[in-house]
Design an enzyme around this catalytic site. Sequence first.
Site, PDB file in Angstrom:
ATOM      1  N   HIS A 238      23.550 -44.741 -35.088  1.00 38.29           N
ATOM      2  CA  HIS A 238      22.753 -45.096 -36.265  1.00 38.29           C
ATOM      3  C   HIS A 238      22.181 -43.869 -36.950  1.00 38.29           C
ATOM      4  CE1 HIS A 238      23.111 -49.120 -34.483  1.00 38.29           C
ATOM      5  NE2 HIS A 238      23.287 -49.407 -35.750  1.00 38.29           N
TER       6      HIS A 238
ATOM      7  N   ARG B 231      20.759 -53.502 -43.799  1.00 38.93           N
ATOM      8  CA  ARG B 231      20.252 -53.363 -42.424  1.00 38.93           C
ATOM      9  C   ARG B 231      18.716 -53.381 -42.463  1.00 38.93           C
ATOM     10  NH1 ARG B 231      24.911 -49.529 -41.989  1.00 38.93           N
ATOM     11  NH2 ARG B 231      26.074 -50.056 -40.097  1.00 38.93           N
TER      12      ARG B 231
ATOM     13  N   ARG C  49      21.007 -58.769 -43.525  1.00 36.53           N
ATOM     14  CA  ARG C  49      21.106 -59.026 -42.089  1.00 36.53           C
ATOM     15  C   ARG C  49      19.709 -59.095 -41.486  1.00 36.53           C
ATOM     16  NH1 ARG C  49      24.189 -54.810 -38.298  1.00 36.53           N
ATOM     17  NH2 ARG C  49      22.343 -53.516 -38.616  1.00 36.53           N
TER      18      ARG C  49
ATOM     19  N   GLU D 212      30.759 -58.936 -33.534  1.00 37.68           N
ATOM     20  CA  GLU D 212      30.722 -57.559 -33.046  1.00 37.68           C
ATOM     21  C   GLU D 212      30.704 -57.485 -31.523  1.00 37.68           C
ATOM     22  OE1 GLU D 212      27.494 -55.517 -35.003  1.00 37.68           O
ATOM     23  OE2 GLU D 212      26.145 -57.205 -34.818  1.00 37.68           O
TER      24      GLU D 212
ATOM     25  N   ASN E   3      31.759 -51.206 -35.640  1.00 35.80           N
ATOM     26  CA  ASN E   3      31.102 -50.161 -34.837  1.00 35.80           C
ATOM     27  C   ASN E   3      30.772 -50.703 -33.450  1.00 35.80           C
ATOM     28  OD1 ASN E   3      31.124 -48.868 -37.276  1.00 35.80           O
ATOM     29  ND2 ASN E   3      28.983 -49.270 -37.732  1.00 35.80           N
ATOM     30  N   ASP E   4      30.157 -51.876 -33.434  1.00 32.43           N
ATOM     31  CA  ASP E   4      29.810 -52.456 -32.140  1.00 32.43           C
ATOM     32  C   ASP E   4      31.011 -53.115 -31.485  1.00 32.43           C
ATOM     33  OD1 ASP E   4      27.115 -51.863 -31.534  1.00 32.43           O
ATOM     34  OD2 ASP E   4      26.523 -53.088 -33.234  1.00 32.43           O
TER      35      ASP E   4
ATOM     36  N   ARG F 174      28.440 -45.928 -28.325  1.00 32.47           N
ATOM     37  CA  ARG F 174      28.791 -45.309 -29.616  1.00 32.47           C
ATOM     38  C   ARG F 174      27.929 -44.106 -29.948  1.00 32.47           C
ATOM     39  NH1 ARG F 174      26.700 -50.126 -33.701  1.00 32.47           N
ATOM     40  NH2 ARG F 174      26.376 -48.555 -35.288  1.00 32.47           N
TER      41      ARG F 174
ATOM     42  N   CYS G 225      32.178 -54.816 -42.121  1.00 27.59           N
ATOM     43  CA  CYS G 225      31.064 -53.995 -42.605  1.00 27.59           C
ATOM     44  C   CYS G 225      30.785 -52.807 -41.678  1.00 27.59           C
ATOM     45  CB  CYS G 225      29.810 -54.828 -42.811  1.00 27.59           C
ATOM     46  SG  CYS G 225      29.180 -55.558 -41.302  1.00 27.59           S
TER      47      CYS G 225
HETATM   48  C1  PEP Z   1      28.595 -52.654 -36.792  1.00 29.07           C
HETATM   49  O1  PEP Z   1      28.274 -52.761 -35.606  1.00 29.07           O
HETATM   50  O2  PEP Z   1      29.758 -52.374 -37.161  1.00 29.07           O
HETATM   51  C2  PEP Z   1      27.591 -52.840 -37.845  1.00 29.07           C
HETATM   52  C3  PEP Z   1      27.935 -52.875 -39.112  1.00 29.07           C
HETATM   53  O3  PEP Z   1      26.279 -52.916 -37.461  1.00 29.07           O
HETATM   54  P1  PEP Z   1      25.438 -51.628 -37.002  1.00 29.07           P
HETATM   55  O4  PEP Z   1      26.270 -50.396 -37.275  1.00 29.07           O
HETATM   56  O5  PEP Z   1      24.169 -51.625 -37.759  1.00 29.07           O
HETATM   57  O6  PEP Z   1      25.249 -51.886 -35.537  1.00 29.07           O
HETATM   58 MG    MG Z   2      26.366 -53.657 -35.163  1.00 29.33          MG
END
Ligand code: PEP
Ligand code: MG
Length: 576
Positions: free
Chosen positions: A195, A302, A338, A437, A460-461, A471, A508
């Site tokens: 993040h 977010r 979200r 995710e 990402n998750d 990550r 996303c």
């Molecule tokens: C993701 O996990 O891809 C996502 C968009 O949420 P974040 O990156 O805020 O965990």
């Molecule tokens: Mg996420």
Amino acid sequence: MPFTIHGLPVSQGIAIGHVHLVSHAMLEVNHYHVAAKYLPEEVERLNEAVATVRGELVGLKAATTGGQPHSEVGAFVDLQLMMLGDPMLVDAARVLINERRCNAEWALVQQMELVVEQFEQIEDPYLRERKADVVQVVERVVKVLLGHPGHLPPKRRDGLGTIIVAHDLSPADTIGFRDHNIGGFVTDVGGPTSHTAIVARSLRIPAVVGLHHIRQLVEEDELLIIDGTRGVVIVGPDERIVEEYRLRRSELELERSKLNRLKDTRATTLDGEDVNLLANIEGPKDLNQVKAVNADGVGLYRTEFLFIGRDALPDEDEQYEAYRAVLKSLPGKPVTIRTFDVGADKALNGVGARFEPNPALGLRAVRYSLAEPQMFLTQLRALLRASVHGRLQIMIPMLAHAHEIDQSLQLVAKARAELDAEGLRYDPRVEIGGMIEVPAAALALGMFIRRLSFLSIGTNDLIQYTLAIDRSDEAVVHLYDPLHPAVLKLIAGTIQAGARFGLPVSVCGEMAGDPAYTLLLLGMGLRNFSMHPGHILEIKRQVLRADLNELAPRVQRILKMDEQAKVREAVLRLAG
Ligand code: PEP
Ligand code: MG
């Protein structure tokens, strides 16, 4: 002699500036001896900082517990207040200042280490974990002692910026740089989808992470160049190298201005399919960028960034104002907000803090929301109230179980009923969707499709949890592979299921904004991409060159491959 270090490029652009070493909280506080005549002042400095934190904690309790005698927050604040009064901590630190002439921060941290050691001897696991509260309360005092978040060097006369060099930075630290004219930052640890990296991209601050020992290799004030596109850091460059990078920076700016010409062009493939390019934002501050590229809406807001990095939680009205500002400024365009995804690397400041052995697998996102239903309800009320100002969609993160959706929907119904009873307006058409995710969700889509109005894949998750790699940990970042056949199957399966049941699906995660994956995702059938606004025009350029009739069968063949190297080659060939 200049030298070069390679790390992970996480936020594009070139920065040239002077090093400012930042110590993360108290673990790297300065150690120095205080002259005898200044000892009373040093003790006073400590006393004042302790009094400030005491005031903050009392204020925090009043603001968050609403006078309820047995709230969890109240208990946690009481515990920290008690620790602040423990003679082993502050009293003993005063003794260290007077007798050993240690500076206040150093004295306090030494005592903290002693107290933590004692906690570690305790057998009861609950009590043992209270050491986290000791660390937190000391961290608060040290931050006050350091004048947090001050301590940034004055602007240079040579016109060059400041480059922050740190072991690690939390997303909250990074947001704190927003108002300080920071040119770039480099850290020892971190991954490209952490993040912190996401926030850096959103602030358009060039950044390189995963440099291991950068803090030991540079000195305060030294000249540094960061190439956030290639992941290169040059320490002590000479005039010739600085000139070269100035040139490269102008070239990048030129490239950007060429892309700007696509701003008002509709994102349509060669065979006439329309594609929606939406923006990921962290708050109203990002709206200028969203408008500058004429995004089709917001695909991911977010909201947790409204909650982290501060001591008291935002109340309903503060949240309402933020959501309303975003909705109002994008009339007619969809805005997907979200619900707060706190936890893991986006931990709240102290509130409800507990020691977690494995935060990414712990109380995060919807799990956290359902564990704090009052906090969740407040957000839902604020969202619904804001819905009359635009086209709102509410999205719930990190779902894995049907009952998480059911409970969330019940809270939405409760929020609606409350607003009805109070005569407050909201848009009854607001749709509720969820994020895919967690692999379990991608493998059991039926229960999501039946209950929700849209899905968004958080790659990402999804990648983190499918491949079992953190990550934000640079030690395993080489294993973070969006093209792993297992990952691609989960993404493609979700897109296809959405198409079959008429449920809109978007991506996303960072994959949506990476031009290396645009053709692949289009070929899988994706028509909604949500990304940092800075990537929208680049992705539009890819969409304009794509021919879906030709891509779709090729991508189907890629999805049958089970060797990563073959997948990689075939994906590269899609562009050729
Ligand atoms: C993701 O996990 O891809 C996502 C968009 O949420 P974040 O990156 O805020 O965990
Ligand atoms: Mg996420």
